[in-house]
Design a protein around this motif. Structure first.
Motif, PDB file in Angstrom:
ATOM      1  N   LEU A 183       0.834  -1.189   0.000  1.00 58.10           N
ATOM      2  CA  LEU A 183       0.000   0.000   0.000  1.00 58.10           C
ATOM      3  C   LEU A 183       0.874   1.245   0.000  1.00 58.10           C
ATOM      4  N   ALA A 546     -12.885   2.826   2.621  1.00 55.81           N
ATOM      5  CA  ALA A 546     -11.744   2.379   1.826  1.00 55.81           C
ATOM      6  C   ALA A 546     -12.005   2.844   0.405  1.00 55.81           C
ATOM      7  N   ASP A 564      -7.226  -4.246  -5.192  1.00 57.09           N
ATOM      8  CA  ASP A 564      -6.596  -3.226  -4.349  1.00 57.09           C
ATOM      9  C   ASP A 564      -7.574  -2.732  -3.296  1.00 57.09           C
ATOM     10  N   ARG A 568      -7.354  -2.876   0.871  1.00 57.46           N
ATOM     11  CA  ARG A 568      -7.502  -1.689   1.711  1.00 57.46           C
ATOM     12  C   ARG A 568      -8.660  -1.851   2.695  1.00 57.46           C
ATOM     13  N   GLN A 571      -7.647  -4.119   5.567  1.00 55.83           N
ATOM     14  CA  GLN A 571      -6.746  -3.480   6.524  1.00 55.83           C
ATOM     15  C   GLN A 571      -7.478  -2.519   7.456  1.00 55.83           C
ATOM     16  N   GLU A 572      -8.691  -2.144   7.094  1.00 56.40           N
ATOM     17  CA  GLU A 572      -9.497  -1.331   8.008  1.00 56.40           C
ATOM     18  C   GLU A 572     -10.045  -2.166   9.166  1.00 56.40           C
TER      19      GLU A 572
END
Length: 663
Positions: A183, A546, A564, A568, A571-572
């Motif tokens: 990222l 995101a 992608d 993201r 990862q939140e």
């Protein structure tokens, strides 16, 4: 620049405002320069109309409206309040003006506006256009042919932790490590990463690739020797006759201890790095264990008389240049009938053995009267074997990645090049906190299309199908099947979720999920922006945003953008665990989860308790510890040193030393 149509002058809300004739801005049958409802000259009216002009490529008109909006309200933000309790989900005048200026060729001012937008409220669309603006500026100044410079060190070979730095004379645009994109919010002269890569036993080559804004590429390969093998032991004494257990052991990392029958063995370092060991032990079954400097462990049991040796055993003494050992072997009387058969055995595994953990130790016992030249496990050779031994005990630590069956195959090669092998099938079984019902339950309600260009709505439909697929591949969430969603979830209901700070109660009752995820797709010229908003069904609050943006010309481009976005979004919602440290009341507890774990208020959690270790009755292998989910809750406060978890009713009382994990 493109201009079209006549412009009227209208005095409204106390200021001079240029207002175009609506019928003048039509392109490909689509009307631009429009707003929902009546245009009243408010800042949000100018912002909405400016975005509409931008969608149509009417950049002068877009700039005029966006500058007026900025003069009335200057800061980019989400959930900007218009009046009373009314909000708009996005207000990004700096960003939209920066995009407009980019298309007009005013690159320095575009860069300034885009940087201001990111500083006020970061968004993937601003970051994407900042990269485009910088690339255009560099090209206009003469270009760049220098690739990025990559440096990397192995911070921890045991865990696969790397320290990676990438520098470029202009801007680093993309970095991948072991094939995984990293990222990188926007291009920068330098980027640093501390990834943990997946390693297999033995030699690993980790490839790091980088690209700058103008497409110059570089690559670096980092070698990591991943030692998960325990010491190799070759026993040489007839314990039934002498009561003495002795032999030769070796490990490249060094051996820290050997115990025989629970007692430390006497070890003597040899000139070639092997260890000579011996210990007195009573007859019968004798347990042994050897540990190397990295903590890898080889253990087992000698059943009665230990393994015998043929002429190949004398090669052990010759290989380690040990005269004393050679004399001991020469004086021993071994009957030819006692020579073990050739073969390899996985002594602590059995077909169908079920594990509740993702990492296990495989104990290997191999015999060959002609001498063992090598042993491999699942195709990877074991390093550091005692050379030419006729009988060996050794181990390897392996991962059971993924639930279900795992085939584990060991292959023995003797000094004549002949092979024998054995295969055992074990199963990785999910613990209660790994089951889908303990993961965060996410309902993908669908995607909205925003902006002009209804002919491109197929991109939104494709994204609505591709996003759940990308999320499913990451195995992080329990995704609610689209078939389980009610048919009433049409565009109006989706707009309710994205257009209000409070979740509609009726909608919440219709879908069995912890989180609603709603996508918003918008195309601005060649760039597609996708936002995925997560709304808690428990608190009605927005848990996470995101977003991604990129140039999309093909379906492969759109798939890459969806992957992608899935990364993201994941990862939140970090999957981390901690311990319960205090229980002040029945409805709450304090845990060791902190801001450093990237958790925040609103994340759902489970509290679980570990049972006693489960031991296989035949092999003696520890199969893991059962887990019992005893409570659920939501983090309502997260600090630097601890967090507070609000508990739901029911279940057993939570106790200190219980464990907590995010869902």
């Amino acid at each position: 620049m493109r201009r079209s149509g006549a412009i009227l002058i209208l005095i409204a809300t106390g200021c001079s405002t240029l207002v175009p004739q609506p019928d003048a801005y039509v392109r490909d049958g689509q009307q631009y320069g429009v707003v929902d409802g009546t245009f009243r000259g408010r800042w949000w009216n100018h912002y909405e109309r400016g975005r509409s002009f931008l969608d149509g490529g009417f950049y002068d008109e877009a700039a005029a409206d966006l500058n007026i909006a900025l003069g009335l309200r200057a800061e980019d933000q989400r959930w900007a309040r218009t009046y009373g309790l009314h909000f708009i989900p996005e207000y990004f005048p700096n960003r939209e003006l920066g995009i407009t200026l980019y298309h007009q060729g005013a690159l320095e001012e575009a860069e300034r506006r885009l940087q201001a937008s990111i500083a006020q409220e970061s968004s993937a669309l601003a970051e994407h256009y900042l990269d485009l603006t910088r690339a255009a500026r560099i090209s206009a100044a003469g270009g760049d042919s220098t690739p990025p410079v990559i440096t990397a060190t192995v911070a921890d070979a045991a865990t696969g932790r790397l320290t990676v730095s990438v520098r470029d004379n202009t801007y680093v645009a993309a970095v991948s490590i072991a094939g995984e994109p990293q990222l990188l919010a926007s291009a920068a002269p330098e980027a640093s990463f501390n990834p943990m890569v997946s390693l297999r036993a033995g030699h690993n080559e980790i490839v790091i690739a980088a690209k700058d804004l103008l497409g110059n590429e570089s690559e670096l390969s980092v070698a990591i020797e991943h030692d998960t093998d325990g010491p190799a032991l070759s026993f040489d004494t007839d314990t039934a006759a002498t009561g003495l257990v002795s032999g030769v052991a070796y490990d490249p990392a060094g051996i820290t201890s050997i115990t025989i029958g629970g007692e430390p063995a006497r070890m003597t370092q040899q000139s070639d790095g092997t260890q000579r060991f011996e210990a007195r032990a009573a007859g019968g079954a004798i347990a042994f264990a050897a540990v190397d400097a990295l903590g890898n462990r080889t253990e087992g049991t000698l059943a009665g008389a230990t393994q015998v040796r043929t002429a190949a055993a004398f090669a052990v003494a010759a290989a380690v240049d040990n005269t004393w050992l050679a004399e001991r072997l020469a004086s021993a009387r071994f009957a030819q009938s006692e020579v073990p058969e050739s073969g390899v055995d996985l002594t602590n595994l059995a077909d169908g053995q079920r594990y509740l953990m993702d990492e296990i130790v495989v104990s290997i016992e191999a015999s060959d009267p002609d001498g063992i030249a090598g042993i491999s496990l699942d195709g990877a050779p074991l390093d550091g074997l005692v050379p030419h031994a006729a009988h060996l005990h050794v181990s390897r630590r392996i991962r059971l990645d993924g639930m279900g069956e795992h085939r584990i195959t060991a292959v023995l090669t003797d000094d004549r090049g002949q092979t024998s092998e054995t295969t055992v099938v074990v199963e990785r079984e999910a613990t209660s906190i790994e089951l889908p019902e303990s993961r965060l339950r996410v309902a993908m309600l669908g995607n909205l299309w925003e902006g002009a260009g209804p002919q491109l709505e197929a991109e939104a439909d494709f994204t609505a199908a591709e996003l759940p697929r990308a999320l499913f591949e990451r195995q992080r969430f329990d995704l609610v099947s689209r078939d389980a969603l009610p048919r009433v979830l049409e565009e109006q209901e989706l707009r309710t979720v994205l257009g209000s700070r409070d979740l509609d109660a009726g909608l919440r009752q219709l879908v069995p999920a912890d989180v609603f995820a709603v996508g918003k797709v918008r195309r601005t010229g060649e760039t597609l922006e996708i936002i995925l908003q997560a709304v808690s069904t428990e608190t009605s609050s927005v848990l996470a945003y995101a977003d991604v943006a990129g140039t999309v010309e093909t379906l492969d481009d759109l798939r890459a953008l969806a992957r992608d976005l899935a990364l993201r979004f994941e990862q939140e919602f970090p999957r981390v665990s901690g311990d319960v440290v205090q229980v002040p009341s029945e409805g709450a507890c304090y845990t060791t989860l902190t801001r450093a774990d990237r958790v925040r208020a609103g994340l759902p959690c489970v509290v679980y308790r570990l049972g006693d270790p489960i031991v296989h009755p035949a092999t003696g292998a520890v199969l893991g510890q059962p887990t019992e989910v005893i409570a659920r809750g939501t983090l309502d406060e997260v600090r630097d040193q601890m967090s507070r978890l609000g508990l739901t009713g029911g279940g057993e009382p939570v106790q200190v030393s219980d464990h907590v994990a995010t869902r």
